[in-house]
Design a protein around this motif. Structure first.
Motif, PDB file in Angstrom:
ATOM      1  N   LEU A  32      43.000  44.384  44.821  1.00 17.02           N
ATOM      2  CA  LEU A  32      42.095  43.352  44.302  1.00 17.02           C
ATOM      3  C   LEU A  32      41.290  42.824  45.480  1.00 17.02           C
ATOM      4  N   VAL A  33      39.937  43.001  45.420  1.00 14.24           N
ATOM      5  CA  VAL A  33      39.125  42.544  46.561  1.00 14.24           C
ATOM      6  C   VAL A  33      38.090  41.499  46.164  1.00 14.24           C
ATOM      7  N   GLY A  34      37.956  41.217  44.868  1.00 19.40           N
ATOM      8  CA  GLY A  34      36.959  40.220  44.476  1.00 19.40           C
ATOM      9  C   GLY A  34      37.194  39.680  43.077  1.00 19.40           C
ATOM     10  N   ALA A  35      36.751  38.440  42.868  1.00 18.63           N
ATOM     11  CA  ALA A  35      36.850  37.799  41.550  1.00 18.63           C
ATOM     12  C   ALA A  35      35.561  37.004  41.365  1.00 18.63           C
ATOM     13  N   VAL A  36      34.839  37.303  40.281  1.00 19.64           N
ATOM     14  CA  VAL A  36      33.511  36.706  40.076  1.00 19.64           C
ATOM     15  C   VAL A  36      33.524  35.805  38.850  1.00 19.64           C
ATOM     16  N   GLU A  37      32.899  34.645  38.999  1.00 21.13           N
ATOM     17  CA  GLU A  37      32.669  33.733  37.865  1.00 21.13           C
ATOM     18  C   GLU A  37      31.233  33.227  37.943  1.00 21.13           C
ATOM     19  N   ARG A  38      30.802  32.572  36.894  1.00 19.82           N
ATOM     20  CA  ARG A  38      29.445  32.025  36.847  1.00 19.82           C
ATOM     21  C   ARG A  38      29.225  30.938  37.897  1.00 19.82           C
ATOM     22  N   THR A  39      27.985  30.789  38.343  1.00 22.84           N
ATOM     23  CA  THR A  39      27.593  29.668  39.214  1.00 22.84           C
ATOM     24  C   THR A  39      27.995  28.354  38.533  1.00 22.84           C
ATOM     25  N   GLY A  40      28.630  27.477  39.285  1.00 22.77           N
ATOM     26  CA  GLY A  40      28.997  26.157  38.746  1.00 22.77           C
ATOM     27  C   GLY A  40      30.372  26.118  38.113  1.00 22.77           C
ATOM     28  N   HIS A  41      31.019  27.286  37.955  1.00 22.87           N
ATOM     29  CA  HIS A  41      32.360  27.310  37.341  1.00 22.87           C
ATOM     30  C   HIS A  41      33.347  26.584  38.257  1.00 22.87           C
ATOM     31  N   SER A  42      34.314  25.877  37.662  1.00 27.40           N
ATOM     32  CA  SER A  42      35.241  25.054  38.458  1.00 27.40           C
ATOM     33  C   SER A  42      36.135  25.895  39.380  1.00 27.40           C
ATOM     34  N   GLY A  54      49.193  30.344  39.658  1.00 23.85           N
ATOM     35  CA  GLY A  54      50.276  31.104  40.292  1.00 23.85           C
ATOM     36  C   GLY A  54      50.180  31.086  41.809  1.00 23.85           C
ATOM     37  N   ALA A  55      50.708  32.150  42.436  1.00 23.62           N
ATOM     38  CA  ALA A  55      50.721  32.250  43.902  1.00 23.62           C
ATOM     39  C   ALA A  55      49.359  32.712  44.418  1.00 23.62           C
ATOM     40  N   GLU A  56      49.096  32.426  45.705  1.00 23.65           N
ATOM     41  CA  GLU A  56      47.845  32.882  46.338  1.00 23.65           C
ATOM     42  C   GLU A  56      47.743  34.392  46.311  1.00 23.65           C
ATOM     43  N   LEU A  57      46.531  34.895  46.056  1.00 22.66           N
ATOM     44  CA  LEU A  57      46.304  36.346  46.078  1.00 22.66           C
ATOM     45  C   LEU A  57      45.374  36.742  47.227  1.00 22.66           C
ATOM     46  N   GLY A  58      44.873  35.757  47.965  1.00 18.47           N
ATOM     47  CA  GLY A  58      44.023  36.057  49.127  1.00 18.47           C
ATOM     48  C   GLY A  58      42.611  36.453  48.738  1.00 18.47           C
ATOM     49  N   VAL A  59      42.177  36.113  47.535  1.00 18.46           N
ATOM     50  CA  VAL A  59      40.819  36.433  47.072  1.00 18.46           C
ATOM     51  C   VAL A  59      40.195  35.162  46.509  1.00 18.46           C
ATOM     52  N   SER A  60      39.056  34.751  47.100  1.00 14.23           N
ATOM     53  CA  SER A  60      38.368  33.537  46.620  1.00 14.23           C
ATOM     54  C   SER A  60      37.408  33.892  45.494  1.00 14.23           C
ATOM     55  N   VAL A  61      37.351  33.042  44.501  1.00 13.60           N
ATOM     56  CA  VAL A  61      36.413  33.269  43.390  1.00 13.60           C
ATOM     57  C   VAL A  61      35.002  32.957  43.880  1.00 13.60           C
ATOM     58  N   THR A  62      34.064  33.862  43.572  1.00 13.20           N
ATOM     59  CA  THR A  62      32.680  33.711  44.012  1.00 13.20           C
ATOM     60  C   THR A  62      31.727  33.872  42.841  1.00 13.20           C
ATOM     61  N   ALA A  63      30.519  33.298  42.992  1.00 15.55           N
ATOM     62  CA  ALA A  63      29.471  33.521  41.982  1.00 15.55           C
ATOM     63  C   ALA A  63      28.499  34.587  42.468  1.00 15.55           C
ATOM     64  N   ASP A  64      28.695  35.072  43.719  1.00 14.71           N
ATOM     65  CA  ASP A  64      27.777  36.050  44.311  1.00 14.71           C
ATOM     66  C   ASP A  64      28.260  37.471  44.010  1.00 14.71           C
ATOM     67  N   ALA A  65      27.881  37.972  42.829  1.00 12.03           N
ATOM     68  CA  ALA A  65      28.365  39.287  42.398  1.00 12.03           C
ATOM     69  C   ALA A  65      27.873  40.394  43.330  1.00 12.03           C
ATOM     70  N   ALA A  66      26.602  40.324  43.744  1.00 10.36           N
ATOM     71  CA  ALA A  66      26.045  41.394  44.585  1.00 10.36           C
ATOM     72  C   ALA A  66      26.861  41.527  45.870  1.00 10.36           C
ATOM     73  N   ASP A  67      27.195  40.394  46.478  1.00  5.17           N
ATOM     74  CA  ASP A  67      27.972  40.420  47.722  1.00  5.17           C
ATOM     75  C   ASP A  67      29.388  40.971  47.455  1.00  5.17           C
ATOM     76  N   ALA A  68      30.020  40.513  46.382  1.00  7.11           N
ATOM     77  CA  ALA A  68      31.385  40.984  46.070  1.00  7.11           C
ATOM     78  C   ALA A  68      31.391  42.493  45.805  1.00  7.11           C
ATOM     79  N   PHE A  69      30.371  42.985  45.090  1.00  3.95           N
ATOM     80  CA  PHE A  69      30.336  44.414  44.755  1.00  3.95           C
ATOM     81  C   PHE A  69      30.106  45.262  46.015  1.00  3.95           C
ATOM     82  N   SER A  70      29.361  44.706  46.994  1.00  2.44           N
ATOM     83  CA  SER A  70      29.041  45.488  48.204  1.00  2.44           C
ATOM     84  C   SER A  70      30.296  45.761  49.034  1.00  2.44           C
TER      85      SER A  70
END
Ligand code: NDP
Ligand SMILES: O=C(O)C1=N[C@H](C(=O)O)C[C@H](O)C1
Length: 269
Positions: A32-42, A54-70
């Motif tokens: 698991l290297v990325g988790a994407v949600e909409r801009t403004g999501h809590s 749950g426990a930390e997975l070491g992946v921060s949720v981002t709204a920047d899909a292009a960056d996460a996909f790269s």
């Protein structure tokens, strides 16, 4: 040793998003290297495991899909048609596998996915479970063996939050029945009975929809004739079956030629 494919999950806070995060994070075949949600999501900026309670997975949720996909080799996307079209453009730009579980596309939205498939592997299916994909093959066979004395009806039941109807699975099953009969689904599909409908038209493929409670997903294909009835049935009791299939597709797609594929390709059915 080659590295395991890195996977991004879109719609991370959704019913399927959370199931996919757990499935990929617990897999020995992917990271698991990325988790994407909409801009403004809590959840934006939070660790996705913690956001899920749950426990930390070491992946921060981002709204920047292009960056996460790269930074990934595949994206698994169970969101909504308009979001999936945007994600397809980013996945094509990054040249990564795009696994699409989203349902409810219009014909023009499906057409709009095609340019992305020239640059990326797209695996799309209205249902990613092994059981339903096997059921499509059985439906095609039974429809081919029976004539129009058997009326075909597809009945689907889902939870009360589902926004599209008939379900993607019901449409897959209807398509399989039409293929088996050698007819175009658009010519025989009957999707909206209400009021004085007149008698059923011979050769039609009917769709009926139930919405209630927390039903995960249930599908019947009924072949009804005078004096007898065959019913092919699939019942999903756990969203894990969809997540498992999607993960399999993301791994399968690595190194494949860009184009559009489905779960029949992935499962070799
Ligand atoms: N192919 C298969 O095997 C299966 C397919 N599905 C399909 O997957 C899809 C999602 O289902 P489910 O998880 O139950 O739905 P949910 O509503 O629980 O989750 C959808 C997620 O997508 C996000 N999303 C929706 N619209 C947008 C948008 N325009 N931009 C960015 N993010 C968006 C939502 O964010 P937000 O909360 O902010 O709106 C949410 O996180 C549906 O189309 C469903 O039919 C479901 C199960 C199996
Ligand atoms: O929205 C759902 O929940 C589901 N959607 C898919 C569909 O539209 O067929 C698959 C599954 O049945 C659950």
């Amino acid at each position: 040793m080659t590295q395991l494919p890195g996977i991004v999950i879109t719609g991370a806070s959704g019913r399927m998003g959370q199931m996919l995060i757990r499935t990929v994070a617990g897999s020995a075949k992917a990271r698991l290297v990325g988790a994407v949600e909409r801009t403004g999501h809590s959840w934006i900026g939070q660790d996705v495991g913690v956001a899920m309670g749950g426990a930390e997975l070491g992946v921060s949720v981002t709204a920047d899909a292009a960056d996460a996909f790269s930074k990934a080799q595949a994206v698994i996307d169970f969101t909504a048609p308009e979001a999936t079209l945007d994600f397809a453009a980013y996945a094509a730009q990054a040249g990564i596998v795009h696994v699409i579980g989203t349902t409810g596309f219009s014909d023009s939205q499906l057409e709009a996915l095609k340019p992305a498939a020239q640059a990326a592997v797209i695996v799309r299916a209205g249902n990613m479970s092994l059981g339903v994909n096997l059921l499509t093959q059985l439906t095609r066979k039974v429809a081919a063996a029976l004539d129009e004395d058997f009326d075909i009806e597809v009945v689907e039941s889902h939870h009360n939050q589902k926004v599209d109807a008939p379900s993607g699975t019901a449409l897959m099953l209807g398509q399989a029945a039409a293929d088996g009969r050698g007819v175009a689904l658009a010519d025989v599909s009957d999707r909206g009975r209400d009021g004085i409908t007149g008698a059923r038209k011979r050769g039609d493929i009917g769709f009926a929809v139930i919405r209630g409670g927390d039903i995960v997903g249930e599908h019947d294909v009924m072949f009804a004739a005078a004096g007898e009835r065959i019913i092919l049935r699939h019942i999903a009791t756990d969203r894990l079956v969809f997540a498992r299939g999607a993960l399999k597709a993301a791994v399968w797609g690595q190194g494949k030629t860009p184009g559009e594929y489905d779960m029949i390709d992935v499962l070799g059915l």
